[in-house]
Write a protein that holds these residues in place. Structure first.
Motif, PDB file in Angstrom:
ATOM      1  N   ASP A   1      44.634  56.069  35.952  1.00 55.44           N
ATOM      2  CA  ASP A   1      45.042  55.257  37.098  1.00 55.44           C
ATOM      3  C   ASP A   1      44.227  53.969  37.231  1.00 55.44           C
ATOM      4  O   ASP A   1      44.420  53.210  38.193  1.00 55.44           O
ATOM      5  N   ALA A   2      43.307  53.734  36.328  1.00 53.18           N
ATOM      6  CA  ALA A   2      42.443  52.546  36.425  1.00 53.18           C
ATOM      7  C   ALA A   2      43.155  51.294  35.887  1.00 53.18           C
ATOM      8  O   ALA A   2      44.032  51.376  35.021  1.00 53.18           O
ATOM      9  N   SER A   3      42.741  50.148  36.447  1.00 53.12           N
ATOM     10  CA  SER A   3      43.227  48.836  35.964  1.00 53.12           C
ATOM     11  C   SER A   3      42.054  48.110  35.287  1.00 53.12           C
ATOM     12  O   SER A   3      40.917  48.167  35.782  1.00 53.12           O
ATOM     13  N   MET A   4      42.325  47.406  34.185  1.00 57.18           N
ATOM     14  CA  MET A   4      41.276  46.712  33.440  1.00 57.18           C
ATOM     15  C   MET A   4      41.825  45.375  32.922  1.00 57.18           C
ATOM     16  O   MET A   4      42.977  45.315  32.487  1.00 57.18           O
TER      17      MET A   4
ATOM     18  N   PRO B   1      35.192  40.287  20.354  1.00 58.99           N
ATOM     19  CA  PRO B   1      36.236  40.407  21.378  1.00 58.99           C
ATOM     20  C   PRO B   1      37.383  41.317  20.972  1.00 58.99           C
ATOM     21  O   PRO B   1      38.083  41.855  21.843  1.00 58.99           O
ATOM     22  N   SER B   2      37.597  41.518  19.685  1.00 63.20           N
ATOM     23  CA  SER B   2      38.687  42.413  19.250  1.00 63.20           C
ATOM     24  C   SER B   2      38.432  43.873  19.665  1.00 63.20           C
ATOM     25  O   SER B   2      39.354  44.689  19.687  1.00 63.20           O
ATOM     26  N   MET B   3      37.203  44.205  20.014  1.00 60.31           N
ATOM     27  CA  MET B   3      36.852  45.587  20.403  1.00 60.31           C
ATOM     28  C   MET B   3      37.262  45.885  21.852  1.00 60.31           C
ATOM     29  O   MET B   3      37.224  47.025  22.298  1.00 60.31           O
ATOM     30  N   ILE B   4      37.657  44.814  22.584  1.00 57.21           N
ATOM     31  CA  ILE B   4      37.995  45.008  24.000  1.00 57.21           C
ATOM     32  C   ILE B   4      39.224  45.900  24.154  1.00 57.21           C
ATOM     33  O   ILE B   4      39.296  46.762  25.039  1.00 57.21           O
ATOM     34  N   THR B   5      40.215  45.686  23.278  1.00 63.32           N
ATOM     35  CA  THR B   5      41.437  46.522  23.359  1.00 63.32           C
ATOM     36  C   THR B   5      41.107  48.007  23.164  1.00 63.32           C
ATOM     37  O   THR B   5      41.642  48.884  23.855  1.00 63.32           O
ATOM     38  N   GLU B   6      40.235  48.283  22.193  1.00 62.44           N
ATOM     39  CA  GLU B   6      39.827  49.673  21.964  1.00 62.44           C
ATOM     40  C   GLU B   6      39.113  50.239  23.196  1.00 62.44           C
ATOM     41  O   GLU B   6      39.279  51.416  23.558  1.00 62.44           O
TER      42      GLU B   6
ATOM     43  N   HIS C   1      44.748  42.574  29.424  1.00 66.20           N
ATOM     44  CA  HIS C   1      44.759  43.402  30.651  1.00 66.20           C
ATOM     45  C   HIS C   1      45.488  44.725  30.369  1.00 66.20           C
ATOM     46  O   HIS C   1      46.236  44.867  29.388  1.00 66.20           O
ATOM     47  N   HIS C   2      45.303  45.614  31.299  1.00 66.54           N
ATOM     48  CA  HIS C   2      45.965  46.937  31.183  1.00 66.54           C
ATOM     49  C   HIS C   2      46.202  47.497  32.581  1.00 66.54           C
ATOM     50  O   HIS C   2      45.278  47.579  33.410  1.00 66.54           O
ATOM     51  N   ASN C   3      47.461  47.867  32.855  1.00 64.34           N
ATOM     52  CA  ASN C   3      47.831  48.577  34.086  1.00 64.34           C
ATOM     53  C   ASN C   3      47.421  47.806  35.342  1.00 64.34           C
ATOM     54  O   ASN C   3      46.846  48.366  36.283  1.00 64.34           O
ATOM     55  N   LEU C   4      47.719  46.523  35.355  1.00 59.73           N
ATOM     56  CA  LEU C   4      47.370  45.708  36.520  1.00 59.73           C
ATOM     57  C   LEU C   4      48.230  46.108  37.712  1.00 59.73           C
ATOM     58  O   LEU C   4      49.453  46.264  37.609  1.00 59.73           O
ATOM     59  N   LYS C   5      47.572  46.245  38.886  1.00 67.45           N
ATOM     60  CA  LYS C   5      48.281  46.592  40.115  1.00 67.45           C
ATOM     61  C   LYS C   5      48.615  45.343  40.957  1.00 67.45           C
ATOM     62  O   LYS C   5      49.406  45.414  41.892  1.00 67.45           O
ATOM     63  N   GLU C   6      47.937  44.201  40.659  1.00 68.55           N
ATOM     64  CA  GLU C   6      48.146  42.961  41.412  1.00 68.55           C
ATOM     65  C   GLU C   6      48.466  41.810  40.442  1.00 68.55           C
ATOM     66  O   GLU C   6      48.210  41.918  39.246  1.00 68.55           O
ATOM     67  N   ASP C   7      49.006  40.737  41.016  1.00 70.50           N
ATOM     68  CA  ASP C   7      49.269  39.528  40.213  1.00 70.50           C
ATOM     69  C   ASP C   7      48.044  38.616  40.294  1.00 70.50           C
ATOM     70  O   ASP C   7      47.734  38.050  41.363  1.00 70.50           O
ATOM     71  N   TYR C   8      47.354  38.513  39.169  1.00 72.46           N
ATOM     72  CA  TYR C   8      46.185  37.635  39.107  1.00 72.46           C
ATOM     73  C   TYR C   8      46.569  36.314  38.421  1.00 72.46           C
ATOM     74  O   TYR C   8      47.414  36.307  37.515  1.00 72.46           O
ATOM     75  N   PRO C   9      45.875  35.216  38.819  1.00 70.91           N
ATOM     76  CA  PRO C   9      46.197  33.922  38.189  1.00 70.91           C
ATOM     77  C   PRO C   9      45.769  33.915  36.729  1.00 70.91           C
ATOM     78  O   PRO C   9      44.803  34.573  36.366  1.00 70.91           O
ATOM     79  N   PRO C  10      46.471  33.207  35.899  1.00 75.71           N
ATOM     80  CA  PRO C  10      46.109  33.171  34.486  1.00 75.71           C
ATOM     81  C   PRO C  10      44.793  32.424  34.245  1.00 75.71           C
ATOM     82  O   PRO C  10      44.111  32.672  33.253  1.00 75.71           O
ATOM     83  N   ILE C  11      44.438  31.489  35.174  1.00 80.22           N
ATOM     84  CA  ILE C  11      43.190  30.734  35.025  1.00 80.22           C
ATOM     85  C   ILE C  11      42.319  31.018  36.248  1.00 80.22           C
ATOM     86  O   ILE C  11      42.772  30.909  37.393  1.00 80.22           O
ATOM     87  N   TRP C  12      41.074  31.420  35.958  1.00 77.96           N
ATOM     88  CA  TRP C  12      40.123  31.706  37.034  1.00 77.96           C
ATOM     89  C   TRP C  12      39.071  30.584  37.054  1.00 77.96           C
ATOM     90  O   TRP C  12      38.367  30.348  36.062  1.00 77.96           O
ATOM     91  N   ASP C  13      38.967  29.934  38.229  1.00 75.69           N
ATOM     92  CA  ASP C  13      37.878  28.975  38.364  1.00 75.69           C
ATOM     93  C   ASP C  13      36.723  29.642  39.101  1.00 75.69           C
ATOM     94  O   ASP C  13      36.799  30.806  39.502  1.00 75.69           O
ATOM     95  N   ALA C  14      35.681  28.898  39.354  1.00 80.03           N
ATOM     96  CA  ALA C  14      34.477  29.463  39.944  1.00 80.03           C
ATOM     97  C   ALA C  14      34.729  29.934  41.365  1.00 80.03           C
ATOM     98  O   ALA C  14      34.259  30.995  41.798  1.00 80.03           O
ATOM     99  N   SER C  15      35.497  29.134  42.125  1.00 81.32           N
ATOM    100  CA  SER C  15      35.730  29.518  43.525  1.00 81.32           C
ATOM    101  C   SER C  15      36.568  30.800  43.621  1.00 81.32           C
ATOM    102  O   SER C  15      36.302  31.685  44.440  1.00 81.32           O
ATOM    103  N   TYR C  16      37.593  30.968  42.770  1.00 80.76           N
ATOM    104  CA  TYR C  16      38.439  32.181  42.832  1.00 80.76           C
ATOM    105  C   TYR C  16      37.635  33.411  42.389  1.00 80.76           C
ATOM    106  O   TYR C  16      37.760  34.495  42.949  1.00 80.76           O
ATOM    107  N   THR C  17      36.773  33.158  41.379  1.00 81.72           N
ATOM    108  CA  THR C  17      35.954  34.269  40.890  1.00 81.72           C
ATOM    109  C   THR C  17      35.006  34.739  41.980  1.00 81.72           C
ATOM    110  O   THR C  17      34.832  35.954  42.212  1.00 81.72           O
TER     111      THR C  17
ATOM    112  N   PHE D   1      39.659  49.354  26.334  1.00 83.23           N
ATOM    113  CA  PHE D   1      40.675  49.642  27.346  1.00 83.23           C
ATOM    114  C   PHE D   1      41.380  50.981  27.051  1.00 83.23           C
ATOM    115  O   PHE D   1      41.628  51.779  27.965  1.00 83.23           O
ATOM    116  N   GLU D   2      41.711  51.192  25.801  1.00 88.51           N
ATOM    117  CA  GLU D   2      42.405  52.443  25.435  1.00 88.51           C
ATOM    118  C   GLU D   2      41.524  53.673  25.704  1.00 88.51           C
ATOM    119  O   GLU D   2      41.992  54.714  26.187  1.00 88.51           O
TER     120      GLU D   2
END
Length: 447
Positions: free
Chosen positions: A77-80, A61-66, A92-108, A68-69
């Motif tokens: 202009d991309a959001s990730m 998981p530490s490779m995710i930041t790399e 996250h990086h360059n988010l354009k919207e406010d997403y909830p900190p916890i995602w359940d199955a229905s929101y996903t 994104f960069e």
């Protein structure tokens, strides 16, 4: 075939090529505009494929930041963002919207349904091959994909169109520069003279409009040379004819003079004696004219012997006027001689020629300035020249006279003076004529 060799055809080819280039650019622009949607589909498929591939390749998981960069550099202009296996918004990086900190199955499920084939373009990929570290989301507005494509094509057009214009101008410049060079060469050839004083022919390298002009110029030069040759042949024939006529006329003239001399010894009436006197004067005039004609012909043919030497010119003029003194006195002339010696008294001249010049000038004074009854001789010296001056008080050279001839005597004077590197000036008015024979003290001035 002649048309295709012409300058008009060559320039038309340049213009047609330029128009074809503009047409290609216009066609490329049209294709680019109509292919925006097609480009978008290709670009989204490419992004989706690469995002899945790189997300699945993550081992830690530490490779995710790399990751994104890396994608930020490609698509600023991309959001990730990353939703881990527990449904938490972890990175996250360059988010354009406010997403909830916890995602359940229905929101996903709701998120996936809303983003499917919609704007922004969204790609969801699981992390790692075992897909146990959650999923990564990539989002980019669709108009950014189009904008990148349009900007790329705009950059291409902004470079290619000015480049095409510059290329057209450059080719046109080379074309007209070559034409100008050929015209300048033709102009230079017109100004260059051969030993005979005529222009020289120029080589014709191309059979176009300028080539036709060069052919015409060469034809003109050839015609001039033929004309010059005919003129020289006619001039030579005329000189020979004049020389022969002068000789043939002198023979009977000598006989007439002899018979006149015999008649003068006889006892004649006053009227007959006057007639013989007039006849002798006419014989002398004719003899002088023949002599001038012969001299003029010989001078033109460069056959009049010229021997220069250092001569005291003032003394020579005194001697010459002394020999003419009785004739001037007989005709009632006032003779005014004021000759002073020059600082450089010797001139490098032909004394026989100079005497001939004086004789012709004195003879002109007696013939054409007899009304003034005056002849004056003087010298003049300045910083530029020394001069011998002969002046009269006649009616001037422009006045009508029964004694006026063809001017051969003055033509002989002119030729002799210039051959001896001297100069002369004539100032003639109704009150008299002044002639200056000048020797310049500077050689460059004389030339």
């Amino acid at each position: 075939m002649k048309f295709f060799k012409s300058l008009q055809a060559k320039y038309m080819l340049i213009v047609i090529t330029a128009l074809f280039f503009v047409y290609i650019l216009f066609l490329a622009t049209s294709i680019a505009v109509f292919n925006i949607n097609g480009h978008e589909e290709l670009e989204t498929a490419k992004i989706e494929r690469e995002w899945h591939r790189e997300a699945n390749a993550i081992e830690n998981p530490s490779m995710i930041t790399e990751l994104f960069e890396h994608w930020t550099n490609r698509y600023p202009d991309a959001s990730m963002f990353w939703i881990n296996e527990k449904g938490r918004l972890t990175a996250h990086h360059n988010l354009k919207e406010d997403y909830p900190p916890i995602w359940d199955a229905s929101y996903t499920a709701k998120f996936i349904k809303e983003r499917y084939d919609n704007d922004p373009f969204t790609v969801i990929a699981f992390v790692g091959e075992e897909q146990k570290h959650g999923f990564l989301v990539y989002e980019i507005p669709r108009d950014k994909l189009e904008q990148d494509y349009v900007e790329t094509n705009s950059q291409f057009l902004s470079i290619s169109v000015p480049l095409g214009i510059i290329l057209f101008i450059f080719v046109s410049y080379l074309f007209f520069r070559k034409i100008r060079k050929r015209l300048v060469n033709l102009q230079d050839a017109m100004e260059i003279r051969d030993n005979d004083g005529l222009p020289i022919a120029i080589p014709v390298k191309k059979e176009d409009e300028i080539g036709s002009l060069e052919h015409a110029f060469n034809h003109m030069v050839a015609e001039l040379r033929k004309s010059r040759k005919r003129e020289q042949e006619e001039e030579q024939l005329r000189k020979e004819l004049i020389a022969n006529l002068s000789h043939d006329i002198r023979t009977p003239l000598t006989k007439i003079r002899a018979h006149s001399y015999t008649l003068q010894k006889e006892t004649l009436s006053e009227q007959a004696q006057e007639s013989i006197k007039n006849m002798n004067e006419s014989i002398n005039k004719m003899d002088t004219l023949i002599e001038n004609l012969m001299s003029y012909t010989l001078l033109h043919a460069n056959k009049f012997e010229f021997k220069s030497e250092d001569v005291d010119v003032v003394r020579l003029l005194r001697t010459s006027i002394a020999s003419w003194y009785p004739l001037f006195e007989k005709n009632g002339f006032e003779i005014d001689v004021q000759l002073e010696q020059f600082k450089e008294k010797e001139w490098n001249i032909d004394p026989i020629w100079m005497e001939r010049i004086f004789d012709n000038l004195f003879q002109n004074v007696i013939r054409h300035a007899a009304d003034g009854k005056y002849i004056g001789l003087r010298t003049e010296s300045t910083d530029e020249y020394d001069a011998l001056i002969i002046a009269d008080r006649g009616k001037g050279m422009n006045a009508s006279s029964t004694e006026k001839g063809a001017g051969i005597g003055l033509a002989i004077v002119d030729m002799m003076i210039k051959t001896m590197n001297l100069d002369w000036k004539i100032d003639s008015t109704n009150n008299g004529t002044t002639i200056k024979i000048l020797r310049y003290k500077s050689f460059e001035k004389a030339v």
